[in-house]
Design an enzyme around this catalytic site. Structure first.
Site, PDB file in Angstrom:
ATOM      1  N   ARG A  85      42.886  39.151  48.133  1.00 54.86           N
ATOM      2  CA  ARG A  85      43.489  37.878  47.706  1.00 54.86           C
ATOM      3  C   ARG A  85      44.849  37.671  48.363  1.00 54.86           C
ATOM      4  O   ARG A  85      45.210  36.562  48.700  1.00 54.86           O
ATOM      5  CB  ARG A  85      43.616  37.861  46.183  1.00 54.86           C
ATOM      6  CG  ARG A  85      44.226  36.595  45.627  1.00 54.86           C
ATOM      7  CD  ARG A  85      44.295  36.634  44.112  1.00 54.86           C
ATOM      8  NE  ARG A  85      42.997  36.688  43.498  1.00 54.86           N
ATOM      9  CZ  ARG A  85      42.652  37.523  42.509  1.00 54.86           C
ATOM     10  NH1 ARG A  85      43.525  38.379  42.034  1.00 54.86           N
ATOM     11  NH2 ARG A  85      41.445  37.501  42.008  1.00 54.86           N
ATOM     12  N   TYR A  86      45.610  38.748  48.503  1.00 52.52           N
ATOM     13  CA  TYR A  86      46.925  38.674  49.139  1.00 52.52           C
ATOM     14  C   TYR A  86      46.788  39.294  50.528  1.00 52.52           C
ATOM     15  O   TYR A  86      46.138  40.331  50.680  1.00 52.52           O
ATOM     16  CB  TYR A  86      47.939  39.493  48.330  1.00 52.52           C
ATOM     17  CG  TYR A  86      48.049  39.089  46.878  1.00 52.52           C
ATOM     18  CD1 TYR A  86      48.761  37.948  46.509  1.00 52.52           C
ATOM     19  CD2 TYR A  86      47.454  39.850  45.871  1.00 52.52           C
ATOM     20  CE1 TYR A  86      48.866  37.594  45.178  1.00 52.52           C
ATOM     21  CE2 TYR A  86      47.561  39.494  44.537  1.00 52.52           C
ATOM     22  CZ  TYR A  86      48.274  38.363  44.188  1.00 52.52           C
ATOM     23  OH  TYR A  86      48.382  38.007  42.877  1.00 52.52           O
ATOM     24  N   ARG A  89      47.542  43.300  50.881  1.00 50.98           N
ATOM     25  CA  ARG A  89      46.985  44.349  50.027  1.00 50.98           C
ATOM     26  C   ARG A  89      45.589  43.977  49.552  1.00 50.98           C
ATOM     27  O   ARG A  89      45.291  42.805  49.322  1.00 50.98           O
ATOM     28  CB  ARG A  89      47.900  44.641  48.841  1.00 50.98           C
ATOM     29  CG  ARG A  89      48.328  43.454  48.001  1.00 50.98           C
ATOM     30  CD  ARG A  89      49.708  43.753  47.401  1.00 50.98           C
ATOM     31  NE  ARG A  89      50.087  42.883  46.308  1.00 50.98           N
ATOM     32  CZ  ARG A  89      50.643  41.679  46.470  1.00 50.98           C
ATOM     33  NH1 ARG A  89      50.789  41.181  47.686  1.00 50.98           N
ATOM     34  NH2 ARG A  89      51.007  40.978  45.421  1.00 50.98           N
ATOM     35  N   CYS A  98      33.564  53.160  33.627  1.00 55.82           N
ATOM     36  CA  CYS A  98      34.801  53.661  33.035  1.00 55.82           C
ATOM     37  C   CYS A  98      34.466  54.765  32.041  1.00 55.82           C
ATOM     38  O   CYS A  98      33.324  54.905  31.624  1.00 55.82           O
ATOM     39  CB  CYS A  98      35.529  52.530  32.307  1.00 55.82           C
ATOM     40  SG  CYS A  98      36.289  51.380  33.457  1.00 55.82           S
ATOM     41  N   CYS A 102      37.018  49.139  27.190  1.00 57.17           N
ATOM     42  CA  CYS A 102      37.944  48.325  26.412  1.00 57.17           C
ATOM     43  C   CYS A 102      37.215  47.045  26.022  1.00 57.17           C
ATOM     44  O   CYS A 102      36.596  46.406  26.865  1.00 57.17           O
ATOM     45  CB  CYS A 102      39.157  47.980  27.259  1.00 57.17           C
ATOM     46  SG  CYS A 102      39.859  49.404  28.089  1.00 57.17           S
ATOM     47  N   CYS A 105      38.029  43.958  28.109  1.00 57.05           N
ATOM     48  CA  CYS A 105      38.028  44.158  29.569  1.00 57.05           C
ATOM     49  C   CYS A 105      37.859  42.841  30.332  1.00 57.05           C
ATOM     50  O   CYS A 105      36.951  42.074  30.060  1.00 57.05           O
ATOM     51  CB  CYS A 105      36.904  45.115  29.958  1.00 57.05           C
ATOM     52  SG  CYS A 105      36.745  45.312  31.747  1.00 57.05           S
ATOM     53  N   ARG A 107      36.988  42.573  33.390  1.00 59.82           N
ATOM     54  CA  ARG A 107      35.840  42.625  34.305  1.00 59.82           C
ATOM     55  C   ARG A 107      34.569  43.023  33.554  1.00 59.82           C
ATOM     56  O   ARG A 107      33.655  43.593  34.117  1.00 59.82           O
ATOM     57  CB  ARG A 107      36.096  43.632  35.441  1.00 59.82           C
ATOM     58  CG  ARG A 107      37.161  43.203  36.405  1.00 59.82           C
ATOM     59  CD  ARG A 107      37.021  43.839  37.789  1.00 59.82           C
ATOM     60  NE  ARG A 107      38.081  43.334  38.643  1.00 59.82           N
ATOM     61  CZ  ARG A 107      39.194  44.016  38.956  1.00 59.82           C
ATOM     62  NH1 ARG A 107      39.354  45.262  38.535  1.00 59.82           N
ATOM     63  NH2 ARG A 107      40.118  43.477  39.720  1.00 59.82           N
ATOM     64  N   ASP A 268      43.279  37.968  29.712  1.00 57.01           N
ATOM     65  CA  ASP A 268      42.458  37.088  30.549  1.00 57.01           C
ATOM     66  C   ASP A 268      41.365  36.419  29.714  1.00 57.01           C
ATOM     67  O   ASP A 268      41.092  36.827  28.589  1.00 57.01           O
ATOM     68  CB  ASP A 268      41.843  37.913  31.686  1.00 57.01           C
ATOM     69  CG  ASP A 268      42.908  38.374  32.673  1.00 57.01           C
ATOM     70  OD1 ASP A 268      43.678  37.510  33.130  1.00 57.01           O
ATOM     71  OD2 ASP A 268      42.973  39.587  32.971  1.00 57.01           O
ATOM     72  N   ASP A 305      47.413  36.274  35.228  1.00 57.90           N
ATOM     73  CA  ASP A 305      46.563  36.137  36.401  1.00 57.90           C
ATOM     74  C   ASP A 305      45.964  34.739  36.284  1.00 57.90           C
ATOM     75  O   ASP A 305      45.171  34.476  35.380  1.00 57.90           O
ATOM     76  CB  ASP A 305      45.471  37.222  36.394  1.00 57.90           C
ATOM     77  CG  ASP A 305      45.302  37.828  37.767  1.00 57.90           C
ATOM     78  OD1 ASP A 305      45.107  37.041  38.721  1.00 57.90           O
ATOM     79  OD2 ASP A 305      45.370  39.060  37.881  1.00 57.90           O
ATOM     80  N   LYS A 312      48.670  36.370  40.500  1.00 58.15           N
ATOM     81  CA  LYS A 312      49.498  36.605  39.310  1.00 58.15           C
ATOM     82  C   LYS A 312      50.827  35.856  39.399  1.00 58.15           C
ATOM     83  O   LYS A 312      51.403  35.775  40.475  1.00 58.15           O
ATOM     84  CB  LYS A 312      49.795  38.102  39.182  1.00 58.15           C
ATOM     85  CG  LYS A 312      48.575  38.952  38.921  1.00 58.15           C
ATOM     86  CD  LYS A 312      48.966  40.419  38.855  1.00 58.15           C
ATOM     87  CE  LYS A 312      47.758  41.335  38.867  1.00 58.15           C
ATOM     88  NZ  LYS A 312      46.903  41.205  40.062  1.00 58.15           N
TER      89      LYS A 312
HETATM   90  C1  LIG Z   1      46.577  42.234  40.786  1.00 62.86           C
HETATM   91  C2  LIG Z   1      46.031  42.231  42.132  1.00 62.86           C
HETATM   92  C3  LIG Z   1      46.704  42.869  43.179  1.00 62.86           C
HETATM   93  C4  LIG Z   1      48.008  43.621  42.973  1.00 62.86           C
HETATM   94  O1  LIG Z   1      49.038  42.740  42.724  1.00 62.86           O
HETATM   95  P1  LIG Z   1      50.528  43.312  42.586  1.00 62.86           P
HETATM   96  O2  LIG Z   1      51.290  42.128  42.101  1.00 62.86           O
HETATM   97  O3  LIG Z   1      50.929  43.788  43.936  1.00 62.86           O
HETATM   98  O4  LIG Z   1      50.477  44.433  41.606  1.00 62.86           O
HETATM   99  C5  LIG Z   1      46.178  42.814  44.438  1.00 62.86           C
HETATM  100  N1  LIG Z   1      45.021  42.161  44.682  1.00 62.86           N
HETATM  101  C6  LIG Z   1      44.359  41.533  43.695  1.00 62.86           C
HETATM  102  C7  LIG Z   1      43.108  40.828  44.039  1.00 62.86           C
HETATM  103  C8  LIG Z   1      44.825  41.551  42.384  1.00 62.86           C
HETATM  104  O5  LIG Z   1      44.134  40.947  41.419  1.00 62.86           O
HETATM  105  S1  SF4 Z   2      40.011  47.131  31.130  1.00 57.71           S
HETATM  106 FE1  SF4 Z   2      37.884  47.317  31.886  1.00 57.71          FE
HETATM  107  S2  SF4 Z   2      38.088  48.250  33.899  1.00 57.71           S
HETATM  108 FE2  SF4 Z   2      40.014  48.632  32.802  1.00 57.71          FE
HETATM  109  S3  SF4 Z   2      39.736  50.633  31.798  1.00 57.71           S
HETATM  110 FE3  SF4 Z   2      39.157  49.075  30.318  1.00 57.71          FE
HETATM  111  S4  SF4 Z   2      36.912  48.866  30.561  1.00 57.71           S
HETATM  112 FE4  SF4 Z   2      37.680  49.904  32.403  1.00 57.71          FE
END
Ligand SMILES: *Cc1c(COP(=O)(O)O)cnc(C)c1O
Ligand code: SF4
Length: 348
Positions: A85-86, A89, A98, A102, A105, A107, A268, A305, A312
């Site tokens: 996305r960025y 990184r 996992c 959670c 979660c 995802r 989220d 996010d 974010k």
């Molecule tokens: C959260 C996230 C990151 C990391 O973001 P930072 O602000 O650098 O911690 C990088 N890529 C994606 C897709 C993310 O969701």
């Molecule tokens: S939030 Fe989702 S991905 Fe993160 S530790 Fe919990 S279950 Fe695993």
């Protein structure tokens, strides 16, 4: 009855009647509570750990804002296992399982849904090639799922591959294992971290001070001694940690355990998690009260996010305003207002 509910019943955490009510949830989402967490829940059945890990019939409710992919990972995934996305990184997701699931979660529609959830070797090779051929990528964030439940062989393979890519300068691991199930962190895994030549940041997901027991503390110490730089991320959750007391205790304890609080996430819009949500103003009020009350080292950035994959943004309240006369006003931690002159005249 599903095996995961059977285990909770055998551990004495739910009754047979509750298990029957929870069956539709077990069919839809993974449930897992590691042994240390079972003890904590027995000790405090309605407490913050129980609330994070124990399935709840409200997970079947669908709120109007719910989204299966709340932070828009799919739209930014050029190859399997990568989210980019960025520009500088990427996320590398070598598995979708996992140690603990959670209930909030973000995802949850992917994580823990399909068997072992391991990225096949050939897809992992393609993902690593993607990183190798994109030299703008300076940081790789291992996430998932929980990358620390990978076998030591696989994790070592990934870290060695990243070590060998010159333009990758930083490796980051997002994990819940040091608090959820520290017994799974093996000597081999610590050795594998110690062998990593690039700065290795480990971001631990932890939401309440009750999760910081002796075993977790021992894991943090070993991670630090293996050369990892420790940060934490937390999710602001209704009836888990949505009080000044809970957050102040958590963040201060983290710093005292050698972990720098990095992010506090606004929850989220994951499906069936409406009962964990709260208004952003609540988070901002809490953040305002933390400043001054705990060490500056202990204050994380409160972030959202932006739904739909827009990245974010900080929600941390701003203490500075421009006033109509051309100067500034600042609001101190007690809510008192002061005129502020940044003293720039001499440079004009
Ligand atoms: C959260 C996230 C990151 C990391 O973001 P930072 O602000 O650098 O911690 C990088 N890529 C994606 C897709 C993310 O969701
Ligand atoms: S939030 Fe989702 S991905 Fe993160 S530790 Fe919990 S279950 Fe695993």
């Amino acid at each position: 009855m599903s095996a995961s509910l059977d285990k909770l019943k055998a551990a004495g955490l739910i009754t047979a009647a509750a298990a029957a009510r929870l069956e539709p949830i077990a069919e839809r989402y993974s449930i897992a509570v590691p042994p240390d967490m079972v003890d904590a829940i027995r000790h405090d059945p309605a407490g913050p750990i129980a609330r994070q890990y124990m399935p709840d019939v409200r997970e079947l409710e669908n709120g109007s804002g719910d989204r299966p992919d709340p932070i828009g990972d799919a739209a930014h995934s050029p190859v399997k296992g990568i989210v980019h996305r960025y520009p500088n990184r990427v996320l590398l997701m070598p598995l979708e399982t996992c140690a603990v699931y959670c209930r909030f979660c973000f995802r949850r529609e992917k994580v823990g849904r399909d068997g072992h959830g391991l990225l096949p070797e050939n897809d992992l090779a393609i993902a690593l090639d993607y990183i190798r051929t994109h030299d703008a990528v300076r940081e790789v964030i291992l996430t998932g799922g929980d990358p620390l439940i990978l076998s030591e062989r696989r994790l070592r393979g990934i870290l060695e591959a990243l070590d060998g890519i010159a333009h990758v300068k930083i490796v980051r691991v997002h994990t819940r294992l040091p608090v959820a199930d520290p017994a799974r962190l093996t000597d081999a895994l610590y050795a594998c971290f110690a062998a990593c030549r690039k700065p290795l940041y480990v971001v631990i997901h932890v939401n309440h001070a009750d999760e910081l027991n002796e075993a977790a503390d021992a894991a943090f110490t070993r991670l630090r001694r293996s050369g990892c730089i420790l940060l934490s991320q937390s999710v602001l959750l209704k009836d888990v940690n949505d009080s000044v007391e809970a957050l102040a205790t958590l963040f201060q304890a983290l710093v005292e355990h050698g972990v720098k609080p990095y992010y506090l996430h606004h929850p989220d819009l994951a499906p069936g998690t409406g009962h964990f949500r709260l208004p952003p103003e609540t988070g901002q009020r809490l953040m305002r009260s933390l400043r001054g009350r705990i060490s500056g080292l202990a204050v994380p950035t409160y972030v959202l996010d932006v739904p739909g994959g827009h990245g974010k943004v900080p929600l941390t309240p701003c203490h500075l305003e421009k006033d109509p006369a051309g100067g500034y006003t600042v609001i101190d931690i007690h809510g008192r207002i002061h005129a502020y002159d940044p003293g720039l005249e001499s440079q004009a």
